[in-house]
Each structure stands twice: as C-alpha cells, then as structure tokens.
Design an enzyme around this catalytic site. Structure first.
Site: not given
Ligand code: NAD
Length: 344
Positions: A37, A85, A132-133, A158, A160-161, A187, A215, A257, A303
C-alpha cells in the site's frame, strides 16, 4: 531453525523486524507478504533480498488461498503479523479499509493458520499478533499506565479495528487452540517510518522547509519506543513467551508532542551547525538560511476525538521475559535523525 511469515514486512516496523531477525537469527528463513500500500516499499527490503534466506511476496493478507499455500510450500511455523492500516487520521477520514485489512485480514490469516496448522497437518506453531496501546483508550494525567488487564476502550476507528483483531486472535486460541501470542506496544519511531506520523513528518518537513503542523495545544502525551526495542520484545515473546498470553511493550518514556517537536528542531539545527554539507543537501531547511526550524511550527485544529495520553506498563514482559529497552530516547532519536539526514 524457524520459518517465519512476516506480514506487512515492507512497512515501517516490519522492515526493521526483517533486518533485526536476519541479523540475529541468520539460519532462519523469512517470507514477507505485503500488499505494498502507500505505506509499504519493496525498496526498504533491498538489502534483505540479497540473502537466500529471504523471499518477498507481493500479495494481500485477505487472499486466504495465497496465505495457505505460503504456509504449506515454505513450511512456515511462525507468523508475525504486522500488516495493517496504521494511521489514525486516515481511519477518521475513511474507516472501511481499516475494518477490511485489520479485522477481516487478520481473520483471514487466522483461518488459514488454523486450516494448515490445526486441521490439515497438526504441528507446533506460533501466530504472533502485533497490536497497539491505542486499544486501551486514553489516560488522564496521573492515571496509572495501561497493563495487560486494562479494559479495552478504543476511541478511533483505527484503535477499534486493532481491538477487534486482538479479540479474534484471542478467540482462536480459546476456541480452537491456535498457539497465539499478542503484543500491545506504545508509539514507535526509527528508520523507514512513513512521513505521516509525528517524528518522520516533523523531520522531513524541517529538512524541506515546510510548516510543522502541531495538533491543538500539542500537549498530547505518548510513550515513545525505538523500533528495534519493539522488535526485541517481539523476539522475547516468540522465543520465550507463553502461548495464549498478551504482553505490553513500552519504554517508560512519556513526552508531549510539542516537546518532541522542539527537541527535533534543536537536534537538527545543531547538526546543521556541525556539518556544513547538509546546507547543500537541504537548502530549504531554515538552518541552511540562518534561521531556526522552530519558526516553522504551526498549530492546527486538533484531531477529532484525539486521545490525550497513552502510557504502557511493561512490568509483565520485563519480569517474565527479562525485557529491557536498549535505546534511550536520546540515542534512539539520534540514530533516527541520522538515517533521515543520510537518506537519498
Ligand atoms: P505501516 O503502515 O508502516 O506498515 C503497514 C504495512 O502493511 C505496509 O507495508 C503495507 O503495505 C502492509 N499492508 C497493509 N495492508 C495490507 C494487506 N491487506 N495485506 C498485506 N499487507 C498489507 O505500519 P507500522 O507502523 O509498521 O505498524 C505495523 C504494525 O504495528 C501495525 O499492526 C500497527 O497497528 C502496529 N503498531 C504500530 C505502532 C507504531 O507506532 N507505528 C505502535 C504499536 C503498534
């Protein structure tokens, strides 16, 4: 030796996880499944693609037959599920894709894992779900940090999902006996993060001389963790965590922030004073023009439903699995900024 399927491995945390794992466990095989994506970049994995232990598959977690064939054909025994997402603002503008990828996509993976690992050829396995937290909702100043038993109160589509996907993962363990673990992390920041989240957005906007949107009053508090300290936690859970358990991962590092924005402005400005080559590389940065990045700070409308504070209590993973983050905010942020300054 493990055979891992890493979903979302071309995104921010997934990419860092791939390098962390290949470096620490060079005998293991990794297959990345990523739909590429806007948030995923195949080029992130260029260095991994040189290794025979690594394979990249461009595909969607919603494609159950693809996932089943990957598990079977690659002898996958471990799924580490990052694909999602992940941006709250996008979930407010358009929640549908969040339900589709985060809820239905996770359920599709669970169905495929159950079919191969439990129904067709029973074997030891692990399904690790990255969460996530934000599922726990928002804290007030002085409230104790989230523990694994804090009630879920997700406030954004987000969150909720992600909460929905956590419940499905748990249910597949309780109902069918799928060998799952879940981690809820605070984060993250570090290399390869898409510049829509706070730290990479502020960094790239400073370097390009663009406004730094903050924000509301900027006093929202987040608990920041360097991405490889998240990966370290996932590693400990995969290698020593108890099946069916949830572990919080966090750095005990709460910042508003607005303080982070000021800190990044100052760190980048100091770097420009030290290294004059940066002036040629980033001519639009205020530090290249005798000004200071803080002049770019712009307060924008808050937001919708913006959570005020998140904080993680990581006692369980620390006491049960010996977890302790390796980076301080200072060293982690320095590494991150260096990556952005050196990037082409
Ligand atoms: P990101 O948005 O950078 O990456 C998401 C990846 O998933 C992308 O490479 C995208 O192409 C891929 N993707 C999306 N939909 C897809 C699908 N239907 N099939 C296959 N691939 C798909 O996200 P991130 O920040 O690296 O987060 C990764 C995970 O960690 C997520 O589950 C997020 O909820 C969790 N998380 C993130 C954070 C943070 O601070 N970024 C903190 C806690 C938890």
């Amino acid at each position: 030796m493990k055979n891992l399927l890493v979903t979302g491995g071309a995104g921010f945390i997934g990419t860092n996880f791939v390098y962390y794992w290949l470096n620490k466990y060079p005998e293991d095989h990794l297959v990345v499944l990523d739909a590429l994506t806007y948030a995923g970049k195949k080029e992130n994995l260029t260095k991994a693609q040189k290794k025979i232990e690594f394979e990249f598959i461009h595909g969607n977690i919603l494609d159950q037959s693809l996932v089943e064939s990957l598990i079977k054909n690659h002898g996958i025994d471990t799924i580490v599920h990052f694909a999602a997402e992940s941006h709250v603002d996008r979930s407010i503008k358009g929640p549908d894709e969040f339900i589709s990828t985060n809820v239905v996509g996770t359920h599709t993976l669970l169905k495929a894992a159950k079919k191969i690992w439990l129904d067709q050829s029973p074997q030891d396995h692990r399904f690790h779900h990255i969460s996530t937290d934000e599922v726990y909702g928002s804290l007030k100043i002085g409230d104790p940090a989230f523990t694994e038993t804090t009630a879920y109160e997700p406030n954004s589509p987000y969150a909720a999902s992600k909460a929905g996907s956590d419940h499905l993962v748990r249910a597949y363990h309780e109902t069918y006996g799928l060998q799952v673990t879940i981690s809820n992390c605070s984060n993250n920041y570090g290399p390869y993060q898409f510049p829509e989240k706070l730290i990479p957005l502020i960094t790239t906007n400073i370097l390009n001389g663009k406004p730094l949107p903050v924000y509301g009053d900027g006093k929202q508090i987040r608990d920041w963790l360097y991405v490889d300290d998240h990966n370290l936690g996932v590693d400990l859970i995969l290698t020593g965590g108890k099946v069916g358990e949830t572990y919080n991962i966090g750095g005990n590092n709460e910042w508003t922030n607005i303080k982070i924005v000021h800190l990044i402005c100052e760190l980048i400005h100091k770097q420009f004073l030290k290294d004059k080559k940066l002036i040629q590389k980033f001519p639009d940065c205020p530090s290249s023009k005798g000004s200071h990045p803080e002049t770019l700070i712009t307060h924008v409308t808050d937001r919708l439903g913006h959570d005020r504070r998140y904080a993680i209590n990581a006692d369980k993973i620390s006491s049960n699995l010996g977890y302790s983050p390796e980076e301080s905010f200072d060293t982690g942020l320095t590494k991150t900024l260096k990556w952005f300054l050196e990037k082409d």
